[in-house]
Design an enzyme around this catalytic site. Sequence first.
Site, short mmCIF file in Angstrom:
data_model
loop_
_atom_site.label_atom_id
_atom_site.label_comp_id
_atom_site.label_asym_id
_atom_site.label_seq_id
_atom_site.Cartn_x
_atom_site.Cartn_y
_atom_site.Cartn_z
CG ASP A 136 -2.15 0.86 1.04
OD1 ASP A 136 -2.03 1.91 0.37
OD2 ASP A 136 -3.22 0.49 1.54
CG HIS B 135 -3.05 5.24 -0.89
ND1 HIS B 135 -3.09 3.96 -1.39
CD2 HIS B 135 -3.49 6.04 -1.88
CE1 HIS B 135 -3.54 4.00 -2.63
NE2 HIS B 135 -3.80 5.25 -2.95
CB SER C 48 -4.14 -2.42 3.46
OG SER C 48 -3.39 -1.92 2.38
#
Length: 758
Positions: free
Chosen positions: A276, A278, A329
């Site tokens: 991930d 972000h 996630s």
Amino acid sequence: YDILINKVRFPPEDIIFDPNVLTIGTGMEEHANYGVDFINATKTIKEQCPYVKISGGISNLSFGFRGVTKIRESIHAVFLHHAITESGMDVGIVNAKEMLAISEVEPELKAAAENLVFNKTEGATEDMLELTKKEKEAIELRKKGGGAVKVKETSWRDLEPSKRLEHALINGISQYVDGDVEEARQICSKPLDVIEGPLMDGMNVVGDLFGSGKMFLPQVIKSARVMKKAVAYLLPFMEEEKKQNLIAQGIDPASVSDNDDSQYAGKVLMATVKGDVHDIGKNIVSVVLGCNNFKVYDIGVMVSCETILEKAKEYNVDVIGLSGLITPSLDEMVVVAKEMSKAGFKQPLLIGGATTSKMHTAVKIAPNYFTSEHPVIHVLDASRSVTVVSSLLGENKSDFVDDLDEEYEEMREDYYAGLEDRHFLTFEQAKERKFKIDFDDAPPAPAPTKPGITVIDAVKVADVVPYIDWNPFFQTWELRGRYPNRGYPKIFNDATVGGEAKKLFDDAQTMMKNIIADGSMTLKGVVGLYPANRSEDGEDVDVFLTEEDREQGKAASKFCMLRQQAEKESDDPYMSQADFIAPKGYKDHIGFFAVSCFGCDALVKRYEAENDDFSKIMAQALADRFVEAFAEYLHREIRLELWGYAKGESLDEADLLKIKYDGIRPAPGYPSQPDHTEKRTFWDLVKAKELAGIELSDSLSMMPASSVSALVFAHPQSEYFAVGQVGKDQVQNYAQRKSMELSVCERWLSPILNYERD
């Protein structure tokens, strides 16, 4: 009133009610509404008790400003104007000699009095006190010299250095920080005294204001910027002082560890989990915790479980925080929790990010790690993080954890009880009740004007600005207006957050203009438009490179879709995206696009080097807005030009954001198509990496982080929906259609399974 009118037969017009007029502007929150409460009460009494009179002793209203007649009478004038003209007040006990008409009140005083009487702003009392201070100075000067008076404006810049630093921190002013820190350093006995004195004093005020809801996230981030710049300035002096002290003690400075963190309230490790990319939410939480004297070790994005555990041991942290945006996630967080348990970790585990939830944390993550010593806690947003971490490291930890354990246990019971109560159709039953479009009556859209792949590399940031939806921007900064001022631009009218929202928006406009001017962020994407038909079994979509390939049955790709199975109380169909594509024998098409905003990472690194968290987070927030606007812009171009199935469309930007056009653009990994693995087929088909530079991580997160991808369906009856939970019979069929091992398929679909996988 009833007794006097109905029993005594007293004339109602001779009855006078005298509600209490209580003091405002005291600085106490519970007193702030006394003025507006009296005005509202007057109206209510008049409505419920016809013909009565209302009186009030007005001097008490401004008792806190006694001795300054001009201020008091200005407040009275505004109060009486509204109480009389809007609510019907009849009698006021006033100082007639000094009384002012509303037209005689100075504009600045009138505005301040309006805010104070109606409690419009949190700073209303402070603003009136500042005007009172000026008026007192004018009175003193008049006593001494008479005539026209000019009051000297004082400035926080006139304060001593330590007070200037406190002011700068509380107000987020970084302009003078180096000079003020140097002056404070010269006065203090050692550089550390500057940090432990005025800097921490200021940050303590910031923490208190934020915790009580009197300061908002953008202000806190600006305060953090001041703190970081101040500490960065002091660091070389502190290092040199430490070095000289060690030498004086006969100790080699090179032999001493630099990791002295004893002065912190606690140490927190923060990481975005494997796959991930972000990190804007994690960055915000890190800054807020740092503002509250927690040492934060932010180890970045796409961090493996092994690295998280290794760094937690290395830094000897007190708390571990995991963040993630995409649904894979969620499963990775479960993996980390299990491994922490196996390895005997004792640190509490924080869970956060857009895709996470308290329910998922309670049901899927907590059972793998939660104990009274090391609980698992879902943290909704940055404003909660300080309270949570402080509770975990404070003396009341056991009570906090016990309450949390009880809450999560109740949530698990509710969740599993809900599963028992909820019924699902078999996959075969769901297929029989699928969404049916009559493609003879409502035929597919015409063939695309520009079939195949089109690289989009000539669109500038300025081109997409009109398509920006600013609502998620304010959500990123945790600024939420109250009804009716919830959305942009109404949020600017909100009494609580409106002022800060406008400042933040103005800061965003300034950065956006700079980005447009210097080209530091760029946009690029790729579009693919292809012939397509629903598969023979009706569950997938076959995609062909050309019409010739379609005629020969040579599919280039197969996109596998998922169907709703949760039983519905209505006769609504059980939908799959495959339903929106016509079967063999019709000339239907499907579209794809992937777009990204490039350049944000470089800006972030620059702002990090400048210790400017505010600009760093602002850049990330704007990059997200730019790419979402680019997606809106490009979808319109597809409808009007590249595919051209809606050439007559004439919608403005506001209508676009309300999805008033024909067709949809669902994103892989989102509710209509919750399987991220379909991105691999997508990327291979449109060559997103080769032609647009957009890559996929191991967990199929798009890189750069500010990226958007979508399938494009043109049929006017296509619509957004959520697949919801699915049963094992469909998952087995789906895995077979994808030629994927069942266990692997179940791992990717874990968040939507209606059963516990092995």
